[in-house]
Design a protein around this motif. Structure first.
Motif, PDB file in Angstrom:
ATOM      1  N   GLU A 115     125.338  12.808  67.190  1.00  0.00           N
ATOM      2  CA  GLU A 115     125.370  14.213  67.615  1.00  0.00           C
ATOM      3  C   GLU A 115     125.638  15.138  66.424  1.00  0.00           C
ATOM      4  OE1 GLU A 115     128.105  14.585  70.896  1.00  0.00           O
ATOM      5  OE2 GLU A 115     126.935  13.211  72.128  1.00  0.00           O
ATOM      6  N   LEU A 116     126.501  14.696  65.502  1.00  0.00           N
ATOM      7  CA  LEU A 116     126.744  15.488  64.294  1.00  0.00           C
ATOM      8  C   LEU A 116     125.477  15.600  63.447  1.00  0.00           C
ATOM      9  CD1 LEU A 116     130.282  14.338  63.109  1.00  0.00           C
ATOM     10  CD2 LEU A 116     129.581  16.666  63.664  1.00  0.00           C
ATOM     11  N   THR A 119     123.157  18.023  64.997  1.00  0.00           N
ATOM     12  CA  THR A 119     123.635  19.397  64.809  1.00  0.00           C
ATOM     13  C   THR A 119     123.371  19.868  63.384  1.00  0.00           C
ATOM     14  OG1 THR A 119     125.358  19.097  66.473  1.00  0.00           O
ATOM     15  CG2 THR A 119     125.680  20.890  64.901  1.00  0.00           C
ATOM     16  N   PRO A 122     118.820  19.693  62.659  1.00  0.00           N
ATOM     17  CA  PRO A 122     118.016  19.813  63.878  1.00  0.00           C
ATOM     18  C   PRO A 122     116.522  19.619  63.639  1.00  0.00           C
ATOM     19  CG  PRO A 122     118.840  21.970  63.203  1.00  0.00           C
ATOM     20  CD  PRO A 122     119.486  20.941  62.323  1.00  0.00           C
ATOM     21  N   LYS A 125     114.796  16.062  64.400  1.00  0.00           N
ATOM     22  CA  LYS A 125     114.625  15.526  65.751  1.00  0.00           C
ATOM     23  C   LYS A 125     113.161  15.191  65.979  1.00  0.00           C
ATOM     24  CE  LYS A 125     118.462  17.788  68.065  1.00  0.00           C
ATOM     25  NZ  LYS A 125     118.841  18.697  69.126  1.00  0.00           N
TER      26      LYS A 125
END
Length: 126
Positions: A115-116, A119, A122, A125
């Protein structure tokens, strides 16, 4: 907002958590019910803490048939202030030192790390 967040005691924070969880203005009964179950507090304690929060400007009371309470301070604003305060007081203003401490203490799960990464990066992804 920083000044307001800094004035909230641990007990008052428990009341704010109940207000945030409810998500809409609520009379004292559901607030008291949550805190009686979680903390064992009686109604007068909850009422006193709500009054203090209203006096500080962290919550508002709207008179309808009875008073309805809602937070005037968002959870996000409180969390942001708390994080900044922790970084300043404990890590000398270094967010990197905070994250390094969490990594060294094995406090981050693989999911936390993913998740870090998402963040921080981005654009990576799929």
């Amino acid at each position: 907002m920083n000044e307001l967040a800094s004035k909230i005691s641990a007990s008052e924070l428990a009341v704010m958590e109940a207000l945030w969880e409810l998500g809409e203005p609520a009379p004292i009964a559901p607030i008291r019910s949550r805190l009686e179950q979680a903390r064992g507090w009686d109604g007068s304690t909850v009422k006193t803490l709500l009054r203090r929060l209203c006096e500080k400007g962290a919550a508002v009371a709207e008179k309808r048939d009875v008073f309805y309470y809602s937070p005037a301070l968002s959870r996000e604003d409180f969390q942001n202030w708390s994080t900044q305060s922790l970084i300043q007081r404990v890590y000398g203003g270094s967010a990197q030192a905070l994250v390094a401490s969490l990594v060294r203490a094995d406090q981050l799960t693989p999911q936390d790390l993913e998740e870090l990464r998402a963040t921080l990066y981005p654009e990576d992804k799929p």
